[in-house]
Design an enzyme around this catalytic site. Sequence first.
Site, mmCIF file in Angstrom:
data_model
loop_
_atom_site.group_PDB
_atom_site.id
_atom_site.type_symbol
_atom_site.label_atom_id
_atom_site.label_comp_id
_atom_site.label_asym_id
_atom_site.label_seq_id
_atom_site.Cartn_x
_atom_site.Cartn_y
_atom_site.Cartn_z
ATOM 1 N N TYR A 163 0.833 -1.209 0.000
ATOM 2 C CA TYR A 163 0.000 0.000 0.000
ATOM 3 C C TYR A 163 0.866 1.258 0.000
ATOM 4 O O TYR A 163 0.508 2.289 0.555
ATOM 5 C CB TYR A 163 -0.916 0.012 1.231
ATOM 6 C CG TYR A 163 -2.034 -1.023 1.219
ATOM 7 C CD1 TYR A 163 -1.904 -2.229 0.560
ATOM 8 C CD2 TYR A 163 -3.227 -0.785 1.891
ATOM 9 C CE1 TYR A 163 -2.918 -3.176 0.561
ATOM 10 C CE2 TYR A 163 -4.249 -1.723 1.898
ATOM 11 C CZ TYR A 163 -4.091 -2.913 1.236
ATOM 12 O OH TYR A 163 -5.101 -3.840 1.244
ATOM 13 N N LYS A 190 6.702 -13.707 3.372
ATOM 14 C CA LYS A 190 6.891 -14.518 2.169
ATOM 15 C C LYS A 190 8.319 -14.277 1.689
ATOM 16 O O LYS A 190 8.566 -13.917 0.537
ATOM 17 C CB LYS A 190 5.832 -14.102 1.130
ATOM 18 C CG LYS A 190 5.707 -15.009 -0.043
ATOM 19 C CD LYS A 190 4.791 -16.191 0.174
ATOM 20 C CE LYS A 190 4.823 -17.103 -1.030
ATOM 21 N NZ LYS A 190 4.064 -18.332 -0.896
ATOM 22 N N ASP A 227 1.178 -17.952 3.442
ATOM 23 C CA ASP A 227 0.137 -18.841 2.892
ATOM 24 C C ASP A 227 -0.117 -20.011 3.852
ATOM 25 O O ASP A 227 -1.261 -20.323 4.195
ATOM 26 C CB ASP A 227 0.495 -19.317 1.468
ATOM 27 C CG ASP A 227 1.944 -19.768 1.305
ATOM 28 O OD1 ASP A 227 2.735 -19.649 2.268
ATOM 29 O OD2 ASP A 227 2.300 -20.256 0.203
ATOM 30 N N ASP A 232 -4.049 -7.689 6.070
ATOM 31 C CA ASP A 232 -5.417 -7.428 5.600
ATOM 32 C C ASP A 232 -6.120 -8.759 5.312
ATOM 33 O O ASP A 232 -7.225 -9.020 5.806
ATOM 34 C CB ASP A 232 -5.345 -6.564 4.336
ATOM 35 C CG ASP A 232 -6.710 -6.314 3.731
ATOM 36 O OD1 ASP A 232 -7.662 -6.084 4.500
ATOM 37 O OD2 ASP A 232 -6.830 -6.349 2.493
ATOM 38 N N ASP A 290 -9.245 -11.085 7.635
ATOM 39 C CA ASP A 290 -10.548 -11.565 7.127
ATOM 40 C C ASP A 290 -10.630 -13.086 7.251
ATOM 41 O O ASP A 290 -11.662 -13.640 7.645
ATOM 42 C CB ASP A 290 -10.755 -11.172 5.656
ATOM 43 C CG ASP A 290 -11.384 -9.781 5.486
ATOM 44 O OD1 ASP A 290 -11.119 -8.902 6.329
ATOM 45 O OD2 ASP A 290 -12.125 -9.571 4.503
HETATM 46 C C1 IPM Z 1 -9.447 -3.062 5.661
HETATM 47 C C2 IPM Z 1 -9.857 -2.761 4.248
HETATM 48 C C3 IPM Z 1 -8.961 -1.701 3.655
HETATM 49 C C4 IPM Z 1 -7.558 -2.266 3.581
HETATM 50 C C5 IPM Z 1 -9.368 -1.174 2.280
HETATM 51 C C6 IPM Z 1 -10.800 -0.787 2.210
HETATM 52 C C7 IPM Z 1 -8.508 -0.019 1.874
HETATM 53 O O1 IPM Z 1 -9.885 -3.916 3.484
HETATM 54 O O2 IPM Z 1 -9.390 -2.138 6.496
HETATM 55 O O3 IPM Z 1 -9.221 -4.239 5.982
HETATM 56 O O4 IPM Z 1 -7.220 -2.941 2.616
HETATM 57 O O5 IPM Z 1 -6.813 -2.029 4.508
HETATM 58 MN MN MN Z 2 -9.633 -5.737 4.656
#
Ligand code: IPM
Ligand code: MN
Length: 322
Positions: free
Chosen positions: A115, A160, A191, A215, A219
Site C-alpha cells: 500500500y 513470504k 500462505d 489485511d 478476514d
Molecule cells: C481493511 C480494508 C482496507 C484495507 C481497504 C478498504 C482499503 O480492506 O481495512 O481491511 O485494505 O486495509
Molecule cells: Mn480488509
Amino acid sequence: MTRIAIVKGDGIGHEVIPAAQKVLAVLHPEYEYFPVELGYHRWEQTGCPCADRDIAMLKTADAVLFGAVTTPPMKDYQSVVLRIRKALDLYANLRPVKSDGFDIMIVRENTEGMYSGIEEIGPDRATTLRVVTRAGTERIVRAAIRLARQRKGKLTIGHKANVLKSDVLFRDICIAEAKKAGVSYNEKFIDALGLDVLQHPQAYDVIVTTNIFGDILSDVASYLVGGLGLVPSANIGDRYALFEPVHGSAPDIAGKNSANPIATLRSAAMLLEHLGDANGAVRVESAIRQVLASGIRTRDIGGSAGTREFGNAVLRVLGEPE
Ligand code: IPM
Ligand code: MN
Ligand code: NAD
C-alpha cells in the site's frame, strides 16, 4: 474535554456506528462527539470523498470511531481509508481475533508494503511497488513485541521471504528485534500461516506481518469467531488513533437493519481502553456476551435480530445496575 470524531462513512457504517455511539454516550456522557462526513457518497455528491479540512478535523480528536467506506475499483479514485491512515500516520493496525480457547492479536503494518501508493496504470501494464523500510518495520515489530510482553510472550512473524526480497528485509529486522528483546518467536510463510491459524488457533499469540498480508489474514481469521461482523480493529500511531471494524461497507446488506454491530461495538471498546477506561471496555464486551447468551443475535451468526435490536439489547444490559 475528551473529543471523539464519529465517521459513519458509507453502507452499513450508517447502521453499526449509531449502535456503538449510543454505547459510548451511555458510558461517557461527558465526552464530546462530533461527526465528520466522508466517503463514497460524499464523492458522488461533491466529487470529493474526503477534503483536507476533514483530515484536519480528525486530527483535533482524541480518538476517531470509524464505520466503513466504499472504495470503488476505479482508476482515479483514491481510497479514503488509506489516505487517513497515512495522514495520521496510524502505523499499527491491531486486529484481535479471540474466543474461548484462543486469543490472537494480528499486528498489521499499516502505512507501507503493497500500500505504498507508488503505482502506475497503463493500458497494458500496471505496477505497484511493494516498499518495506527499516524504520517502518522496526516500529511495527516493536509495537508487536510490546504487546507480546503484555500477553503470552510469543511472536509469530508472517512473511513470504522465500520469494519477496522486501520480506527478506522485513523478516531479518523482525527476528533481530525479537532476539534483542528476548521475546520468543517463530516464523511462517503467510500462505501456510493462513491455514494453520484456522487449524491451530490456540498456538498463536501475536502475529506481526506486512500490510496486505495482515489485511487478508484478518478476514480469513475472522472465520474462527463467526465472520467479519465480529472482529474489531485499532489503528494506532504515535499521535492519533482510529477504531473501526475489520469489515467494509457491505453494500449487499446495507440499509436492511441486518448488519452485525458487534465488530463496531468491540472497536468502541478498544477506543475506551486506549483512552484509559479499561473497565468500560470490559463492560462493553461482557454486555455483548450477555446479549449473545440470551439468544439475541443477528442473521450472520444464525439469529434473526436486527442491528437496532441487538444494539438496544446491549444498551439495556449496560443500563442495568452492575
Ligand atoms: C481493511 C480494508 C482496507 C484495507 C481497504 C478498504 C482499503 O480492506 O481495512 O481491511 O485494505 O486495509
Ligand atoms: Mn480488509
Ligand atoms: P465487506 O467487509 O464490506 O463485506 C464482505 C461480506 O461480509 C459481505 O457479504 C457482507 O455482507 C458481510 N459483512 C460485512 N460486515 C458485516 C456485518 N457487520 N454484519 C454482517 N455481515 C457483514 O467487504 P467487501 O464486500 O469486499 O467490500 C465492500 C466495500 O467496502 C468495498 O467498497 C470495499 O473497498 C470497502 N471496504 C472498506 C473498509 C473500510 O472502510 N475500512 C474495509 C473493507 C472493505
